[in-house]
Every structure is written in structure tokens, then in C-alpha cells.
Design a protein around this motif. Structure first.
Motif, short mmCIF file in Angstrom:
data_model
loop_
_atom_site.label_atom_id
_atom_site.label_comp_id
_atom_site.label_asym_id
_atom_site.label_seq_id
_atom_site.Cartn_x
_atom_site.Cartn_y
_atom_site.Cartn_z
N LYS A 246 0.83 -1.21 0.00
CA LYS A 246 0.00 0.00 0.00
C LYS A 246 0.86 1.26 0.00
N ASN A 247 2.06 1.15 0.58
CA ASN A 247 2.95 2.32 0.63
C ASN A 247 3.93 2.35 -0.54
N SER A 248 3.76 1.47 -1.50
CA SER A 248 4.69 1.43 -2.65
C SER A 248 3.97 1.92 -3.91
N ASN A 249 4.72 2.05 -4.98
CA ASN A 249 4.10 2.46 -6.26
C ASN A 249 3.74 1.26 -7.11
N LEU A 250 3.89 0.07 -6.57
CA LEU A 250 3.68 -1.14 -7.39
C LEU A 250 2.19 -1.38 -7.63
N LYS A 251 1.88 -1.87 -8.82
CA LYS A 251 0.48 -2.15 -9.16
C LYS A 251 0.26 -3.67 -9.14
N PRO B 211 8.26 -6.84 -19.29
CA PRO B 211 9.43 -6.01 -18.96
C PRO B 211 9.07 -4.58 -18.52
N GLU B 212 7.88 -4.10 -18.90
CA GLU B 212 7.48 -2.74 -18.48
C GLU B 212 7.19 -2.67 -16.98
N TYR B 213 6.98 -3.81 -16.37
CA TYR B 213 6.55 -3.80 -14.96
C TYR B 213 7.51 -4.53 -14.02
N VAL B 214 8.80 -4.57 -14.39
CA VAL B 214 9.75 -5.26 -13.51
C VAL B 214 9.89 -4.51 -12.18
N LEU B 215 10.23 -5.24 -11.14
CA LEU B 215 10.45 -4.62 -9.84
C LEU B 215 11.86 -4.04 -9.80
N SER B 216 12.02 -2.91 -9.15
CA SER B 216 13.37 -2.34 -9.02
C SER B 216 14.10 -3.11 -7.92
N SER B 217 15.45 -2.94 -7.88
CA SER B 217 16.19 -3.66 -6.83
C SER B 217 15.79 -3.15 -5.45
N SER B 218 15.39 -1.87 -5.34
CA SER B 218 15.00 -1.40 -4.00
C SER B 218 13.64 -1.97 -3.60
N ASP B 219 12.73 -2.19 -4.59
CA ASP B 219 11.46 -2.85 -4.27
C ASP B 219 11.73 -4.25 -3.71
N ILE B 220 12.65 -4.95 -4.39
CA ILE B 220 12.94 -6.33 -3.98
C ILE B 220 13.57 -6.34 -2.59
#
Ligand code: SAM
Length: 475
Positions: free
Chosen positions: A185-190, A225-234
Motif C-alpha cells: 500500500k505504501n509502494s508504487n507497485l500495481k 518487462p514494463e513492470y519489472v520490480l526495481s532492486s530497491s522494491d525487492i
């Protein structure tokens, strides 16, 4: 938008269908008798049901009001009951669930059995709450941007429920899932949307190796590939998981994976695993009846393991008992997963052959044989239908005296069935989590000269309509 008014009917529930729904009849317009399927209704209930669509000759209804409750009805334990698609039989005492499952297996096999068939009583699930060692939660987002992480709602075509309690799993599952929901909920991930192929997050799977306290988390994401997670998300995800229950406080290991699910039109779905943290497996220890030393198993993220440790021990003990393995027996363990049954059987047999299509599980099976100091097993990685024809062609391994079969829910595929039927053997012990497909396969064995010796239902799925069944066949 104007809500559609559904017709109401009073339905007397008198049976249960394959999915565990109540089924009953009603007089429509005081003249026409109709059959109505009502989720969460049980035999003895009289339900005022809202009538939905007609499917396969019966109306699908939902409970508007319970006009008269069955004498068997009880208060459900979970606040999500009636909405969640997870466990649908909480409104029945466990003893009643067992009675229905016992009867169901007899009913299914009734056309194939006679007075000589030994039909054993069902082995109960004990404990019948908190027994699951694996759960998969789904991520979902509605058009307003509200976010959901939990289990799929009953009869909802994928609508997800924001679960806050669940009594089928140990409490850490729900705590951990809720922490992941807060992080999300606090991230930008969809959340991933299957029709548009947009968004990242698909599912969160949690698993447990109960005896040693190992825990596994698998985050499945889109391969777009447009929706990969960044290393900081991981990195954030890993930290959320570890901090949800630090190993220093409880013992046991954490094992964390990212699973990338790649879908492309007209192509088979591909999965790629990234090992993010800790061990790349969880461990489980099994104690079997009449075998003094425990068995240790390593389980990879994609490998199957029975959903309840204590029921797995009862199931395997019973299979070994019914198989009656002799010192000179050659045993085939078809659909062997991480090698559990075969490795246990190998303690008594001359040689065991395991066949498993999931390469990671087959590799686990080889590791597990070594861990348990078993040197009389050969594990093949491949589909049963291919490996059996290869074994016969090469003639290096002897034909089986006993075949253990434990396929997935759809049962034995027709080519594999043909291959199994050409093996000359004295005994088959067929384990299945779907007695309906098992019935079809057993019918085919019977048409080819086999006969049913016994049936042994085992409840691995308390509070749900599912039941496991062992069928022993001889020739
Ligand atoms: C119900 S599990 C049983 C596993 C094992 N007997 C146990 O108790 O853990 C079924 C297994 O069959 C494997 N499987 C599915 N289709 C297969 C096939 N065509 N050939 C070989 N194995 C298959 C699955 O990967 C899974 O491990």
C-alpha cells in the motif's frame, strides 16, 4: 446503476454437490419443481435463496435468509466465512463433515465395489484447524485503486478478499501476509491485471517446514518487462518478510524467492525463479508408523508437498501398510514429487523407481534419497508416459511388483494409463486428492483385469469439501 432484482425461492436442501454446495428442490410459481444449488447451505436447511443463472439443469442460488436451520448447522469460526472461497464447511461440525466425506467416497465407488471390497472408515484430520503448511494469496486492485491481498472470494471470478484472519494456517501466515499488504500500500507497485497484462504483483505464497520451523515466501510477479520490480522494491520486500518474524526469535530458516511468470499469446507460460534470501529450500521431518528413524526432506519452492504434515504422516503410513512391500519387491513411485513415498518404501523394498515431471522436485527427490541414506532408488525426471516407455525400451530396470500412483487432481493421462497397463504387476496403491477422477481411472484398471481390494479415505482438508482417497488394486 439499478440493481437487478433476483427471484426468490424457498429451497429444502437435501444433498451436497461435488464442490460442497448444498443442493435442494423448490416449487417455482407453485407449479414447477426446480433444482437449486446453494453455496454454504447444508442438508436439512430450508433456505430462502436468490435465484441466479441456470447451469447444467440447476439454478444457482445464494442465501437470502436461512428460514429453518439444519439441526447440524453451527456457528462458523471465521469472520470471512460465507465470502471467502477458502474453507466452505465451517458451518458443519467436523464429525458431520467426516460422515459426508466417508459416504461420498462410498457413493462414488459404489458401481465398482462389491461385498468383498474392504471399505475402511475415513482417517480424520487431527488437528482439524491450523493444519495447512502452504497458502497462496492473490494481489488485486479495483478501478478506484483500492488494493486487496488475500484469498479469492467464493463464486466471484477472481475477486480478492482483504483477509485479516484465517484458521486453516498458523498465525504467522496471516501476520506476514498483512505486513506485505501494508508494504504494498505504501509502494508504487500495481497489482497484475491478467486481461491487460499490466501491473507487477500476482501472488504471495507462504510455506512452512513445520518440525524445524523453516519458512518460505515466494513473490510471483509479471514477466512483462514494463513492470519489472526495481532492486530497491525487492530489497524492501525481503526486509518486510524477514522482519515479520525474525529467525533469531524462533529458530528455523527463512527462504525467499521471486518468481517471474511470463505470459505471451500462443506460447506456454514460463516461470523463472530468483533466489533472494536464505536457504533455497525448506526442510520437513516425517515420522512414520513402525519405522523408528525419522525422514528428512528438502522442498524447493516449486515442488509439491502434502498440505498437512500430520496428515501426510498418516497417509504415507497407511499407503506403506497397504502396499505390503517385501524385501525383494521392486516398487515404482509414479508422480513422486520430492520422493517422499518412494524413499519411505525404499526402507523395505529391493529397489524403488521414482518418476516426477517437475525437474526441481525430481532433484529434491535425489537429494532426499541421499539425506536419508537410501541407495536403492532411481529417480527419473520426466512425464510418467515418457519415462515408462523409456524404461521398458532400455530394459535395464526390472518391472514393478508394486506401483504407487499419486497423480495431480486430473488423474492419470490416457497415454500414461496405457503405459501403466502394459506393466505386469501384482499390486497398485493409487492415492488421489480427487476421488472423481480416481474413479474413472480405477474403472479403466478394472476393464483391464484388475480388481479393487480396498478403499481408504483420508481427510487432509478439514473444513473444506475435499477428500483424499487410497484405492488398492490387485491382479
Ligand atoms: C499429488 S502430487 C504427489 C507427490 C508425492 N507423491 C507426494 O506425496 O509428495 C503429484 C505430483 O505429480 C507431478 N506430476 C504432474 N504431472 C506429472 C506427469 N505427467 N508425470 C510425472 N509427474 C507428474 C507433480 O509435479 C506433483 O509432484
Amino acid at each position: 446503476m439499478k440493481e437487478k432484482t433476483l427471484r426468490l425461492a424457498s429451497v429444502s436442501i437435501d444433498s451436497i454437490d461435488k464442490k460442497g454446495n448444498g443442493v435442494g428442490s423448490s416449487l417455482l410459481d407453485d407449479t414447477r419443481e426446480i433444482e437449486v444449488v446453494v453455496p454454504f447451505a447444508i442438508p436439512g436447511d430450508i433456505i430462502r435463496a436468490k435465484l441466479g443463472k441456470k447451469r447444467k439443469g440447476a439454478f444457482f442460488g445464494s442465501i437470502d435468509e436461512i428460514e429453518k436451520a439444519s439441526s447440524k448447522r453451527q456457528e462458523a469460526r471465521c469472520k470471512h466465512f460465507g465470502v471467502c472461497g477458502g474453507c466452505r464447511w465451517q458451518q458443519m461440525p467436523y464429525s458431520e463433515q467426516l460422515k459426508i466425506k466417508d459416504e461420498l467416497v462410498k457413493q462414488i465407488f459404489e458401481p465398482l465395489i462389491n461385498d468383498k471390497t474392504c471399505v475402511h472408515s475415513i482417517i480424520p484430520c487431527d488437528p482439524n484447524w491450523g493444519y495447512r503448511n502452504k497458502m497462496e494469496y492473490s494481489f488485486s486492485e479495483d478501478i478506484k485503486g483500492n488494493r486487496y491481498l488475500g484469498l479469492i472470494q467464493d463464486s466471484s471470478r477472481g475477486k480478492v478478499l482483504n483477509l485479516t484472519e484465517c484458521h486453516l494456517v498458523p498465525p504467522w501466515f496471516t501476520n506476514c501476509m498483512q505486513e506485505v499488504r501494508e508494504w504494498w500500500k505504501n509502494s508504487n507497485l500495481k497489482a497484475y491485471h491478467p486481461y491487460s497484462d499490466k501491473g507487477s504483483l500476482r501472488t504471495l505464497t507462504l510455506r512452512e517446514g513445520v518440525r524445524l520451523g523453516d519458512r518460505m515466501a515466494i513473490l510471483t510477479v509479471s514477466g512483462n518487462p514494463e513492470y519489472v520490480l526495481s532492486s530497491s522494491d525487492i530489497e524492501d520486500f525481503v526486509n518486510v518478510i524477514i522482519n515479520s518474524s525474525p529467525v533469531e526469535k524462533r529458530g528455523g530458516n527463512w527462504s525467499i524467492f521471486l518468481r517471474i511468470q511470463q505470459v505471451a499469446k500462443g506460447m506456454a507460460t514460463n516461470f523463472y525463479e530468483m533466489h533472494l534470501y536464505g536457504a533455497d529450500y525448506i526442510r520437513e521431518v516425517l515420522y512414520l508408523k513402525e519405522i523408528p528413524e525419522p525422514f528428512l526432506f528438502h522442498i524447493s519452492p516449486t515442488a509439491f508437498f502434502q498440505p498437512s504434515l500430520l496428515q501426510a504422516e498418516k497417509l504415507y503410513s497407511r499407503v506403506i501398510e497397504l502396499a505390503d512391500i517385501k524385501k525383494d519387491s521392486i516398487v515404482y513411485d509414479l508422480y513422486c514429487g520430492t520422493g517422499t513415498l518412494g524413499i519411505i518404501a525404499a526402507k523395505r523394498a529391493k529397489h524403488v523407481v521414482g518418476i516426477e515431471v517437475c525437474p526441481e522436485a525430481a532433484l529434491d527427490a535425489k537429494t532426499n534419497a541421499k539425506l536419508n541414506e537410501i541407495d536403492n532408488t532411481t529417480i527419473f525426471s520426466g512425464a510418467v508416459r515418457h519415462v515408462l516407455s523409456q524404461i521398458k525400451e532400455e530394459e535395464k530396470i526390472g518391472l514393478p511388483d508394486i506401483i504407487l500412483i499419486d497423480p495431480p487432481r486430473p488423474g492419470i493421462d490416457p497415454v500414461a494409463m496405457r503405459e501403466i497397463l502394459t506393466l505386469s504387476t501384482g499390486k497398485i496403491v493409487y492415492v488421489s486428492c480427487n476421488p472423481y477422477t480416481q474413479f474413472n481411472d480405477v474403472k479403466e484398471f478394472l476393464q483391464n483385469g484388475w480388481k479393487i481390494e480396498s478403499l481408504q479415505p483420508v481427510d487432509q482438508f478439514a473444513q473444506t469439501p475435499h477428500v483424499e482417497n487410497i484405492c488398492v488394486l490387485s491382479k
